[in-house]
Design an enzyme around this catalytic site. Structure first.
Site, mmCIF file in Angstrom:
data_model
loop_
_atom_site.group_PDB
_atom_site.id
_atom_site.type_symbol
_atom_site.label_atom_id
_atom_site.label_comp_id
_atom_site.label_asym_id
_atom_site.label_seq_id
_atom_site.Cartn_x
_atom_site.Cartn_y
_atom_site.Cartn_z
ATOM 1 N N HIS A 315 36.123 28.652 37.040
ATOM 2 C CA HIS A 315 35.264 29.469 37.895
ATOM 3 C C HIS A 315 33.893 29.629 37.251
ATOM 4 O O HIS A 315 33.736 29.425 36.042
ATOM 5 C CB HIS A 315 35.875 30.862 38.109
ATOM 6 C CG HIS A 315 37.108 30.883 38.937
ATOM 7 N ND1 HIS A 315 38.284 31.462 38.495
ATOM 8 C CD2 HIS A 315 37.358 30.421 40.193
ATOM 9 C CE1 HIS A 315 39.208 31.364 39.444
ATOM 10 N NE2 HIS A 315 38.672 30.723 40.482
ATOM 11 N N CYS A 400 38.657 38.816 35.282
ATOM 12 C CA CYS A 400 39.649 38.414 36.292
ATOM 13 C C CYS A 400 40.658 39.508 36.622
ATOM 14 O O CYS A 400 41.215 39.539 37.723
ATOM 15 C CB CYS A 400 40.443 37.204 35.805
ATOM 16 S SG CYS A 400 39.478 35.794 35.312
#
Length: 406
Positions: A315, A400
């Site tokens: 990501h 996250c």
């Protein structure tokens, strides 16, 4: 919103609860005895009697408020008020009852009636003093130890989701699969959540999804823009079941909900907000259509979207995040083009590229990046570190594991 009960209170929380309760008990005992002493004409002979009479109640108020402090009653003034009143009344009744019993008197019906009658007699003063002490001295001691809560009108809520039973089956893309110690992962998650609570954040848990291995990485399921929650469209098909629980939680919180719809895909880990600029990673999990839909959603909210190529990491926020002052930090070997960002600061470790802003002067980092933590501390920030080694094995980082509502 439903506050979680799973994490074990941190040592700082326990210390704050005990010290604040002790401060209230001592203050209540001293002030109550002093008031009756003055009312009795400052007769020194009454001091010992008064001290003995209220000592049991003061000990009880300490115990009750210590318990209340652990569960978080100091976070909101109205909860604190109710807790103080309950603690004062319960302590007055139980403390007086103990004093009566220790003197050899049996608690008969008539004695119990007299006991409750003390609430409009001598114990009324004790209750009032206990309430006032809790709202002032107790609150001050608690926040001094734990850290100041959010300012009035400022919401600081962290959405989290406990690890699934099949966490070890989570997807990996840019790293080799290694064994996951699930017991250690659960302990690390508890400590991660406690770090938020210790820094004045209210914790809300999205219901656990035991069949969804990656669901602990709640950031990928929802992105927040003020009071608007954008429910994502995960790029990995195995993760698309995660969004239902996240959506239910943000709707319960009263947030306005928008959605990214297929064929658009977007993971929250690809979205980095720096002021009103939204950097969105175009990589393996987020496609052009997902970026287009997000741009259409956030433009009316005052945000501008900048698409960023991501080819070296899972990501965008696996490669870069931002300090509270807007400086983008990253680990150069996994950043496609640092020149895209207005201000870029290289970190010496990959784990050092990941920070969560806990306060304007405080960031959360992984303990796996000590050199980066030292560098950021040297910039004037307070750095809180947590061990998330088991989640790092699954390409996770400190961003996250939570979604922050501010």
């Amino acid at each position: 919103m439903t506050a979680i009960a799973r994490p074990v209170p941190s040592l700082r929380t326990l210390a704050a609860a005990v010290l604040s309760a002790l401060a209230v008990a001592v203050t209540t005992q001293a002030v109550t005895v002093l008031l009756f002493f003055v009312g009795a004409g400052a007769d020194s002979a009454t001091l010992v009697q008064l001290g003995d009479y209220f000592l049991g109640a003061s000990l009880c108020v300490f115990v009750v408020l210590a318990i209340f402090g652990v569960v978080g009653v100091y976070r909101y003034w109205y909860v604190r008020l109710v807790a103080a009143l309950v603690a004062g009344i319960v302590a007055a009744l139980v403390g007086t009852a103990l004093t009566i019993v220790l003197r050899g008197t049996v608690l008969s019906g008539s004695i119990l009636t007299q006991l409750f009658g003390t609430l409009i007699g001598p114990n009324l003063v004790f209750v009032v003093v206990a309430v006032l002490s809790t709202l002032t001295v107790g609150a001050w001691v608690f926040t001094s130890v734990i850290g100041a809560p959010a300012r009035s009108g400022e919401r600081r809520v962290a959405l989290v989701r406990a690890p699934a039973d099949n966490l070890a089956e989570g997807e990996v893309t840019h790293v080799d699969r290694t064994a996951i110690d699930t017991d250690l992962a659960n302990d690390q998650w508890d400590a991660y959540v406690a770090a938020f609570a210790d820094n004045g954040w209210h914790i809300v848990e999205v219901p656990v999804a035991n069949s969804l291995a990656d669901s602990v990485f709640i950031e990928d399921a929802v992105v927040l823009f003020g009071d608007t929650a954008v429910i994502t469209s995960p790029g990995a098909e195995s993760r698309r079941g995660e969004i239902a629980g996240a959506e239910a939680t943000v709707r319960e919180a009263g947030l306005r909900v928008e959605r990214i719809a297929l064929p658009g895909t977007l993971d929250g880990g690809d979205v980095l907000k720096v002021g009103t600029t939204v950097y969105v990673g175009r990589g393996g999990r987020t496609n052009a259509e997902g970026i287009r839909q997000l741009r259409a959603i956030v433009a009316p909210l005052g945000y501008s979207v900048v698409a960023v190529p991501v080819t070296k990491a899972l990501h965008l926020k696996s490669a870069v995040t931002a300090l509270p002052d807007g400086t983008v930090i990253g680990y150069p070997p996994v950043v496609d083009d640092p020149a895209i960002f207005d201000r870029f600061l290289a970190m010496p470790e990959e784990g050092g590229a990941h920070v969560v802003t806990l306060a304007p002067d405080t960031v959360l980092m992984a303990s796996s990046a000590p050199a980066s933590a030292a560098l950021i501390a040297d910039l004037g920030y307070r750095v809180v570190t947590v061990d998330i080694s088991e989640f790092e094995k699954l390409e996770g980082c400190v961003t996250c594991l939570s979604v922050r509502v501010r």
